[in-house]
Design an enzyme around this catalytic site. Sequence first.
Site, mmCIF file in Angstrom:
data_model
loop_
_atom_site.group_PDB
_atom_site.id
_atom_site.type_symbol
_atom_site.label_atom_id
_atom_site.label_comp_id
_atom_site.label_asym_id
_atom_site.label_seq_id
_atom_site.Cartn_x
_atom_site.Cartn_y
_atom_site.Cartn_z
ATOM 1 N N PRO A 105 -2.020 10.537 -15.479
ATOM 2 C CA PRO A 105 -2.191 9.129 -15.835
ATOM 3 C C PRO A 105 -3.618 8.814 -16.238
ATOM 4 O O PRO A 105 -4.567 9.470 -15.823
ATOM 5 C CB PRO A 105 -1.810 8.385 -14.546
ATOM 6 C CG PRO A 105 -2.059 9.377 -13.458
ATOM 7 C CD PRO A 105 -1.756 10.719 -14.043
ATOM 8 N N SER A 533 -11.084 -0.678 22.330
ATOM 9 C CA SER A 533 -10.573 0.503 21.606
ATOM 10 C C SER A 533 -9.300 0.162 20.840
ATOM 11 O O SER A 533 -8.214 0.599 21.205
ATOM 12 C CB SER A 533 -10.344 1.674 22.559
ATOM 13 O OG SER A 533 -9.761 1.290 23.779
#
Length: 621
Positions: A105, A533
């Site tokens: 592409p 976290s």
Amino acid sequence: MTTSSEKSGVVVAKGLLRFITCGSVDDGKSTLLGRLLYDAGVVPDDQLAALAGDSRRLHADAGDVLDFSLLTDGLDAERQQGITIDVAYRYFHTVRRSFIVADCPGHEQYTRNMATGASNAELAVVLVDARKGLLTQTRRHSFICGLLGIRQVVLAINKMDLVGYDETVYDEIVTQYRELAPELGIEQVHYLPVCALSGDNVGARSSRMPWYRGPSLLELLESIDIAVAGASDFRMPVQWVNRPDHSFRGYAGTICGGRVARGDEIVVQPGFQRARVERVVSPEGDVDAAEIGQAVTLCLDREIDVTRGDVIADALHAAPVADQFTCHLLWMGDVPLMPNRTYWLKVGTRTVNARVMSIKHKVDVNTQAKLATRHLELNEVGYCTLGLDADIAFEPYNVNRTLGGFILVDRENHATVACGMLDFALDRSANVHWQHLDIDKSVRGASKNQRPLCLWFTGLSGAGKSTIANLVERRLHALGFHTYLLDGDNVRHGINKNLGFTPEDRVENIRRIAEVAHLMVDAGLIVLVSAISPYESERRAARELFEPGEFFEVFVDATVEECEARDAKGLYRKARAGLIRNFTGIDAPYERPQAPDIHLVTAGRRAEQMAEQVAERIPAI
């Protein structure tokens, strides 16, 4: 640099040629490839009939002119938009040679698709519209070709009919590309003027451009000499251990460098075991020797430990071994690359854990300028330092594509997120070694009469992590345990003082906390970590630092509404007012643990109750 227009003779070359076609949107890549297949005589009659029907239906005003792009634009979206989106592979052959071609592409957003096609190619056909000359996309595609090891380019200057077959237009484009190619690592360029739609200089030489005396595109592809890339010394990644019965043991793989013969001394890397080759078994049976590109099974003169992922190499000229590198990285993931996040790295037949330790710079693929950055977005190229959790045998990508090229795989969804090219090993990889210590973790833990472990408290801000962890530590201390509490806020006053709250900094924040916790467990302590976290990937990476049974994830489960109602520090109020950016639960994600070791649902419960629930688990652990 060689120019094909300066050659008049054609030399027949043998063997398979892998090449790609690339260029800017609407330069005519698919048309050129379709015309090439047509002129090579490899399009079946029924496909030609279907092509004629499709061409008439899509281009009613064009008469009986065939739209050759339809032979390769296989996706409906491509036909509707008139562009190439995916990589279309085609296999064909002539009496002189076999070919595998990838039609790549042209749009910038499909750079990763173009890189996929280029990764196994030996040559690139780069198209240029004669009316437009060299464009930004031309430079970008040429840069990626050079980055991925393609050293030969055919610059096909297309649509010459639209400039009146003017030789001066052709010469001007050739002069410009001659200046550009060396900057991009392109060693050899062949130039030719073509008109893909009418077939001028595609399958046969054109009478409309008598000033061009070189071969047609098909003649050039049939005759071009492509040197086989690979190391000159013997290298073979082991794909599998071949043991059909107790009487036979061999190690199967494809040779990616040099040659091997019976009696050769080899070494199994990344280790140091040596042996001699007793048999070389090919698909046709035993042979005296084999060389690069051949798939064989090697039988050795003695039994040694060899597994998938090892590299069998020439004992006298072994491959380098390291665990830290510099590399170019083409990011292919929809989610940006964040340094210090752990990914799977696959190189040759080996899979190891890896993290990008730093991004030295990113490369503007349109201008090749080096730009500072902290992360890589989709289709961006960066020059990075890479750290692995184990040594690998490797060679630089420009020496050996197999041992120097790698991919990164997301450990959550198993998607390929990057392709990379190893440059060289970092000196510290060879100079820094583990030092043996007589007093180890088991001795330190025994002296404290406890089993060292890590309790990792995760949850939203305000969920109660620090409160519960503090109560647990008080309880353990009262019972005589030796502990330490690493609180996420506290460490940001010291070791993590230089980190903010961007996704990249959050990843590094948790990595540092996990490393400190690991050292504390090694010291024989029970360490409690209280940190939001937010990412599952980083919590898993933290767990993997510890031995089985040493790490326990404690999920303090409270909803955003509960946490916001408490908001003891006023953080949610500031986040809602836009005074705090990247606040977890508001404008930054929190990935809930799927299978925590201890799940604390806070609704309707006191912190003391939950702390007691955790503390009661410690003796059993």
